[in-house]
Write a protein that holds these residues in place. Structure first.
Motif, short mmCIF file in Angstrom:
data_model
loop_
_atom_site.label_atom_id
_atom_site.label_comp_id
_atom_site.label_asym_id
_atom_site.label_seq_id
_atom_site.Cartn_x
_atom_site.Cartn_y
_atom_site.Cartn_z
N VAL A 46 1.96 -1.85 -11.48
CA VAL A 46 2.36 -1.83 -10.07
C VAL A 46 2.18 -3.22 -9.45
O VAL A 46 3.05 -3.74 -8.73
CB VAL A 46 1.55 -0.77 -9.29
CG1 VAL A 46 1.80 -0.85 -7.79
CG2 VAL A 46 1.88 0.63 -9.81
N PRO A 78 -2.58 -2.60 -5.60
CA PRO A 78 -2.68 -1.20 -6.03
C PRO A 78 -4.02 -0.57 -5.64
O PRO A 78 -5.07 -1.22 -5.68
CB PRO A 78 -2.56 -1.28 -7.55
CG PRO A 78 -2.00 -2.63 -7.83
CD PRO A 78 -2.47 -3.52 -6.73
N VAL A 131 9.00 -0.13 -6.00
CA VAL A 131 8.17 -1.20 -5.44
C VAL A 131 9.07 -2.19 -4.69
O VAL A 131 8.73 -2.67 -3.61
CB VAL A 131 7.35 -1.89 -6.56
CG1 VAL A 131 6.64 -3.13 -6.02
CG2 VAL A 131 6.35 -0.91 -7.16
#
Ligand SMILES: NC(=O)N[C@@H](CC(=O)O)C(=O)O
Length: 425
Positions: free
Chosen positions: A104, A118, A70
């Motif tokens: 996430v 996400p 990420v």
């Protein structure tokens, strides 16, 4: 919080003006604003665009942190002019629960370079057998609105109908990877003259078009929102055009590579050109460009798909499909459409922000607007050097190519994520 005075910038192609960013918003717009205590950025010759928004990014975390994380994907995004990206669900574990989408989302906040929104999987494990916990993902801290099995098609029409019905309740969107799997078994590239000559199994245009036709009918029947990922054929454009004309709630995206590259690139068997859906023909490219111009295709989305050297630089048949896109999308779009800044801002920022429900993004820099913006030098020419890209992977199809435009600075809520063309963290 530092305040910034951006001097002499063209806002989305308009006349030169100054922008003052303060407390996360655009505080003032106008010529010759006083410097006061602001940090001054000389932006003569630069164009300010609303921060770009990518509806289709593979960040690979959790599970394939050797290809991207990420944090590394966020840095590539900021350097490409993005302030928000939608992270696809084909991670390991798959983003099919509230727990994974929240993970996430938190990783995105921690990286702090772009807003990471996400995407939730439509089906458990992307297996296409039963719906995942769509409601729990929507209710989670990540507030998921887009659901997709991207990488896989939701092939079962009954499951697709159920998914559309389910997300309609909270105005969610099903983003379909349109590929009838029975028509693409063993497929290696676009089915056409080049595949015939190379002796590679073809991925016919009709495999995409059959699903788009079916799903447009399902979305119409249900009255729900359907988004078509990475549209790649002229026939798909006509199906979407017809569905929109009937009032179907359908939107569509195209990737930069499908706007620039064609299937003859496969001739050298360099797997960097292997992608899903495959590169198509000149005729398809022309139709896709026209569809972006006339709005049948709402969005340019990268489908940034990082892969490790081991997964990518091998024999064509074994190489994973996918290409990097975040750091080159704006330049490719600029090379295809020229300096039509209104069009570029709309397709790369305003429309994706609207479709993804990302309020605060996709808004032109104007007094009171959130200061999510990017500054582009349209006169710069940049040669793509894979080793210099921020992604953890190297699989760009544009290596060595000179492209117009360079992102000079990006601001997320008034704070720079990129300055002088370099990421700030
Ligand atoms: N677009 C690609 O070629 N690859 C995508 C998934 C997929 O659509 O196959 C990936 O996640 O690598």
């Amino acid at each position: 919080m530092t305040s910034f005075l951006i001097k002499g910038v063209s806002v989305v192609g308009g006349p030169a003006t100054d922008l003052r960013l303060r407390d996360g918003t655009v505080a003032e717009v106008g010529p010759d604003l006083p410097t006061t205590d602001a940090e001054v950025i000389d932006a003569a010759g630069l164009v300010a665009l609303p921060g770009l928004v990518d509806m289709h990014t593979h960040l690979r975390e959790p599970g394939r942190e050797d290809a991207e994380t990420v944090a590394t994907g966020s840095r590539a995004a900021a350097l490409g002019g993005y302030t928000a990206v939608c992270a696809m669900a084909n991670t390991d574990p798959v983003a099919d629960t509230a727990g994974v989408v929240e993970q996430v989302w938190r990783l995105g906040r921690r990286a702090g370079l772009v807003d990471v929104q996400p995407v939730g999987a439509v089906t458990v494990g992307l297996r296409g057998e039963r719906l995942s916990e769509l409601g729990a993902m929507a209710e989670s801290a990540a507030a998921v609105r887009i659901f997709s099995d991207d990488g896989h098609c939701v092939a079962d029409p009954r499951l697709m109908r159920r998914a559309l019905e389910y997300v309609k309740a909270f105005d969610g969107v099903i983003a379909q990877h349109a590929e009838e799997p029975r028509l693409t078994e063993g497929a290696q590239m676009h089915e056409g003259e080049v595949s015939a000559r190379l002796g590679l199994t073809g991925w016919p245009a009709v495999a995409e078009e059959a699903i788009i036709a079916r799903d447009a009918l399902l979305a119409e029947h249900v009255g729900a929102r359907l988004h078509i990922c990475h549209v790649s054929t002229a026939g798909s454009v006509e199906l979407i055009r017809a569905a929109k004309a009937r009032g179907v709630r359908v939107s569509a995206e195209v990737t930069p590579h499908h706007l620039l590259l064609t299937d003859d690139r496969v001739g050298g068997y360099d797997p960097v050109f292997k992608v899903n859906p495959p590169l198509r023909t000149e005729r398809d490219v022309a139709a896709l460009r026209e569809a972006v111009r006339d709005g049948v295709i709402d969005v340019i989305a990268t489908d940034h798909a990082p892969h490790t050297v081991e997964d990518k630089e091998c024999e064509w048949a074994y190489a994973r499909p996918g290409m990097l896109g975040l750091q080159t999308a704006l330049s490719v779009a600029l090379s295809v459409f020229g300096p039509d800044w209104r069009l570029l801002a709309d397709r790369l920022s305003c429309q994706p922000a609207r479709l993804a429900g990302l309020t605060g993004h996709g808004v032109d820099p104007a007094p009171g607007a959130p200061a999510n913006l990017t500054l582009v030098d349209p006169a710069a020419q940049v040669t793509v050097e894979p080793a210099e890209l921020a992604s953890r992977s190297r699989n760009t199809p544009y290596a060595g190519l000179q492209l117009p435009g360079r992102v000079v600075a990006t601001f997320l809520r008034g704070e720079p994520t990129v300055l002088d063309g370099k990421a700030v963290k």
